[in-house]
Design a protein around this motif. Structure first.
Motif, mmCIF file in Angstrom:
data_model
loop_
_atom_site.group_PDB
_atom_site.id
_atom_site.type_symbol
_atom_site.label_atom_id
_atom_site.label_comp_id
_atom_site.label_asym_id
_atom_site.label_seq_id
_atom_site.Cartn_x
_atom_site.Cartn_y
_atom_site.Cartn_z
ATOM 1 N N ALA A 56 92.282 -36.146 64.459
ATOM 2 C CA ALA A 56 93.427 -36.958 64.855
ATOM 3 C C ALA A 56 93.105 -38.429 64.572
ATOM 4 C CB ALA A 56 93.722 -36.767 66.339
ATOM 5 N N PRO A 57 94.103 -39.230 64.184
ATOM 6 C CA PRO A 57 93.839 -40.654 63.917
ATOM 7 C C PRO A 57 93.114 -41.350 65.072
ATOM 8 C CG PRO A 57 96.043 -40.076 63.202
ATOM 9 C CD PRO A 57 95.506 -38.875 63.914
ATOM 10 N N ALA A 58 93.469 -40.990 66.298
ATOM 11 C CA ALA A 58 92.819 -41.614 67.452
ATOM 12 C C ALA A 58 91.330 -41.290 67.487
ATOM 13 C CB ALA A 58 93.485 -41.155 68.741
ATOM 14 N N ASP A 59 90.947 -40.080 67.067
ATOM 15 C CA ASP A 59 89.532 -39.703 67.039
ATOM 16 C C ASP A 59 88.779 -40.500 65.976
ATOM 17 O OD1 ASP A 59 89.832 -37.880 69.088
ATOM 18 O OD2 ASP A 59 90.238 -36.201 67.729
ATOM 19 N N VAL A 60 89.426 -40.667 64.817
ATOM 20 C CA VAL A 60 88.807 -41.471 63.753
ATOM 21 C C VAL A 60 88.562 -42.890 64.245
ATOM 22 C CG1 VAL A 60 89.123 -42.436 61.450
ATOM 23 C CG2 VAL A 60 89.846 -40.089 61.927
ATOM 24 N N ILE A 61 89.567 -43.468 64.862
ATOM 25 C CA ILE A 61 89.446 -44.844 65.366
ATOM 26 C C ILE A 61 88.381 -44.917 66.447
ATOM 27 C CG2 ILE A 61 90.664 -46.687 66.580
ATOM 28 C CD1 ILE A 61 93.250 -45.609 65.203
ATOM 29 N N GLY A 62 88.375 -43.959 67.346
ATOM 30 C CA GLY A 62 87.401 -43.975 68.436
ATOM 31 C C GLY A 62 85.971 -43.878 67.954
ATOM 32 N N ARG A 63 85.743 -43.071 66.909
ATOM 33 C CA ARG A 63 84.386 -42.883 66.395
ATOM 34 C C ARG A 63 83.898 -44.086 65.583
ATOM 35 N NH1 ARG A 63 82.535 -37.332 65.968
ATOM 36 N NH2 ARG A 63 83.992 -35.925 67.002
ATOM 37 N N ASP A 70 74.325 -44.608 61.639
ATOM 38 C CA ASP A 70 75.677 -45.150 61.442
ATOM 39 C C ASP A 70 76.316 -44.570 60.179
ATOM 40 O OD1 ASP A 70 75.313 -46.649 63.716
ATOM 41 O OD2 ASP A 70 74.820 -48.502 62.655
ATOM 42 N N LEU A 71 75.534 -44.499 59.109
ATOM 43 C CA LEU A 71 76.060 -43.934 57.865
ATOM 44 C C LEU A 71 76.439 -42.472 58.064
ATOM 45 C CD1 LEU A 71 76.702 -44.122 54.870
ATOM 46 C CD2 LEU A 71 74.289 -43.636 54.377
ATOM 47 N N ALA A 72 75.627 -41.735 58.805
ATOM 48 C CA ALA A 72 75.931 -40.327 59.079
ATOM 49 C C ALA A 72 77.235 -40.197 59.860
ATOM 50 C CB ALA A 72 74.785 -39.682 59.848
ATOM 51 N N THR A 73 77.478 -41.115 60.775
ATOM 52 C CA THR A 73 78.735 -41.097 61.528
ATOM 53 C C THR A 73 79.925 -41.269 60.595
ATOM 54 O OG1 THR A 73 77.650 -42.007 63.505
ATOM 55 C CG2 THR A 73 80.035 -42.216 63.370
ATOM 56 N N ILE A 74 79.810 -42.229 59.672
ATOM 57 C CA ILE A 74 80.896 -42.483 58.715
ATOM 58 C C ILE A 74 81.105 -41.274 57.801
ATOM 59 C CG2 ILE A 74 81.634 -43.939 56.787
ATOM 60 C CD1 ILE A 74 80.034 -46.226 58.114
ATOM 61 N N ARG A 75 80.005 -40.733 57.271
ATOM 62 C CA ARG A 75 80.114 -39.589 56.362
ATOM 63 C C ARG A 75 80.677 -38.365 57.091
ATOM 64 N NH1 ARG A 75 76.469 -40.213 51.976
ATOM 65 N NH2 ARG A 75 76.942 -42.275 51.106
ATOM 66 N N GLY A 76 80.282 -38.184 58.330
ATOM 67 C CA GLY A 76 80.789 -37.048 59.091
ATOM 68 C C GLY A 76 82.295 -37.129 59.294
ATOM 69 N N VAL A 77 82.795 -38.337 59.579
ATOM 70 C CA VAL A 77 84.239 -38.526 59.739
ATOM 71 C C VAL A 77 84.941 -38.318 58.402
ATOM 72 C CG1 VAL A 77 86.038 -40.226 60.242
ATOM 73 C CG2 VAL A 77 84.054 -40.036 61.740
ATOM 74 N N ALA A 112 84.029 -36.447 55.939
ATOM 75 C CA ALA A 112 83.994 -35.042 55.534
ATOM 76 C C ALA A 112 85.093 -34.219 56.191
ATOM 77 C CB ALA A 112 82.629 -34.436 55.859
ATOM 78 N N ARG A 113 85.576 -34.647 57.337
ATOM 79 C CA ARG A 113 86.632 -33.867 58.007
ATOM 80 C C ARG A 113 87.780 -34.763 58.464
ATOM 81 N NH1 ARG A 113 84.075 -32.499 63.964
ATOM 82 N NH2 ARG A 113 83.007 -34.474 64.278
ATOM 83 N N PRO A 158 81.957 -28.260 53.589
ATOM 84 C CA PRO A 158 82.076 -29.421 54.479
ATOM 85 C C PRO A 158 81.601 -29.162 55.903
ATOM 86 C CG PRO A 158 84.235 -28.472 54.009
ATOM 87 C CD PRO A 158 83.275 -27.813 53.088
ATOM 88 N N ASP A 159 81.782 -27.946 56.379
ATOM 89 C CA ASP A 159 81.341 -27.654 57.752
ATOM 90 C C ASP A 159 79.819 -27.767 57.880
ATOM 91 O OD1 ASP A 159 83.928 -27.248 58.550
ATOM 92 O OD2 ASP A 159 83.867 -25.061 58.290
ATOM 93 N N ASP A 160 79.102 -27.256 56.874
ATOM 94 C CA ASP A 160 77.642 -27.380 56.886
ATOM 95 C C ASP A 160 77.235 -28.858 56.799
ATOM 96 O OD1 ASP A 160 77.504 -24.648 56.954
ATOM 97 O OD2 ASP A 160 76.996 -24.409 54.830
ATOM 98 N N ALA A 161 77.956 -29.609 56.000
ATOM 99 C CA ALA A 161 77.653 -31.029 55.859
ATOM 100 C C ALA A 161 77.881 -31.765 57.172
ATOM 101 C CB ALA A 161 78.518 -31.641 54.756
ATOM 102 N N VAL A 162 78.982 -31.465 57.831
ATOM 103 C CA VAL A 162 79.305 -32.141 59.099
ATOM 104 C C VAL A 162 78.223 -31.882 60.141
ATOM 105 C CG1 VAL A 162 80.897 -32.125 61.054
ATOM 106 C CG2 VAL A 162 81.785 -32.256 58.729
ATOM 107 N N LYS A 163 77.720 -30.646 60.206
ATOM 108 C CA LYS A 163 76.662 -30.331 61.169
ATOM 109 C C LYS A 163 75.426 -31.197 60.932
ATOM 110 C CE LYS A 163 78.031 -25.512 61.941
ATOM 111 N NZ LYS A 163 77.656 -24.091 61.756
#
Length: 254
Positions: free
Chosen positions: A167-174, A152-159, A161-162, A130-135
């Motif tokens: 933190a929930p606030a980070d998910v919401i913010g992104r 946009d899809l990469a943003t969703i997939r990156g979130v 993957a990890r 997952p770390d390689d995928a997130v990068k």
């Protein structure tokens, strides 16, 4: 009635008129000669620059045609490389498929490069990396030359993957900018944002978002079915047309 010659003019007057006529003819000839000299001078002064300008324009046009043909060739080359990598992945050869994508990531056109990065990130997820995928996902999301839909899809997939490490606030913010009706990724992004609301204990916001996704006509039926269940657990009515849902064949949308 025909005009009769004027016989009242004296011989001197006739000669004066004849001389004036000859002068008019001479002046016209001189004027024509001067104009021809001016045209010739203009041709000498401006003809060469004008010719050079035409040559430059034609050269630029030829260069554009050459560039366009090269672009077409590059797109065809990139498409073949992507198809080849996909074939490897479908055969279960994940490592060779990932390796086949490296030239595209290094030197592909903008769209092909982003697509190759997304595919390689998916391979990394299958390989439990997952770390390689997130990068890779973050690289696409930050690439201003990549198509916006892929970013946009990469943003969703990156979130995704990890998700467990954010933190929930980070998910919401992104993802909140994408989790709005009318956005192409409203369903997937909205589901993650709603889940983050639940993690925060904000059931009211989560339920309202689940209901909005379930009622959105652009959401896939599979996702809408799952979202309706989540909304129902929260006591939120997420069904617009009850008859349609009740009459749907068993297993539809699964």
């Amino acid at each position: 009635m025909a005009l009769t010659p004027d016989k009242s003019l004296a011989p001197d007057d006739k000669r004066a008129r004849a001389a004036a006529a000859q002068n008019d003819v001479l002046l016209r000839e001189v004027d024509d000669a001067v104009r021809q000299d001016q045209y010739a001078d203009a041709a000498r002064r401006y003809g060469r620059p004008a010719l050079i300008a035409v040559v430059v324009v034609l050269a630029l046009f030829a260069a554009y045609l050459f560039w366009n043909s090269r672009q077409e060739a590059a797109r065809e080359r990139d498409s073949e490389a992507l198809v080849g990598a996909l074939d490897q992945v479908e055969r279960g050869n994940l490592a060779s498929g990932a390796t086949a994508l490296d030239p595209l990531i290094a030197d592909g056109t903008d769209g092909a490069k982003a697509a190759a990065q997304m595919l390689k990130a998916g391979i990394a997820m299958e390989q439990s990396k997952p770390d390689d995928a997130v990068k890779l996902y973050e690289a696409v999301a930050a690439d201003g030359d990549a198509p916006q839909a892929l970013r946009d899809l990469a943003t969703i997939r990156g979130v995704t993957a990890r998700y467990d490490r954010l933190a929930p606030a980070d998910v919401i913010g992104r993802l909140k900018p994408l989790a709005v009706p009318g956005n192409a990724w409203f369903g997937p992004a909205g589901e993650l944002v709603a889940m983050a609301y639940l993690d925060q204990g904000n059931t009211a916001e989560a339920g309202a978002l689940f209901a909005a996704i379930a009622k959105d006509k652009g959401t896939s039926e599979t996702l809408r079915s799952r979202i309706r269940q989540m909304a129902g657990l929260l006591g939120v009515d997420a069904i617009d047309d009850v008859d349609t849902v009740l009459n749907r064949p068993q297993g539809a949308g699964e």
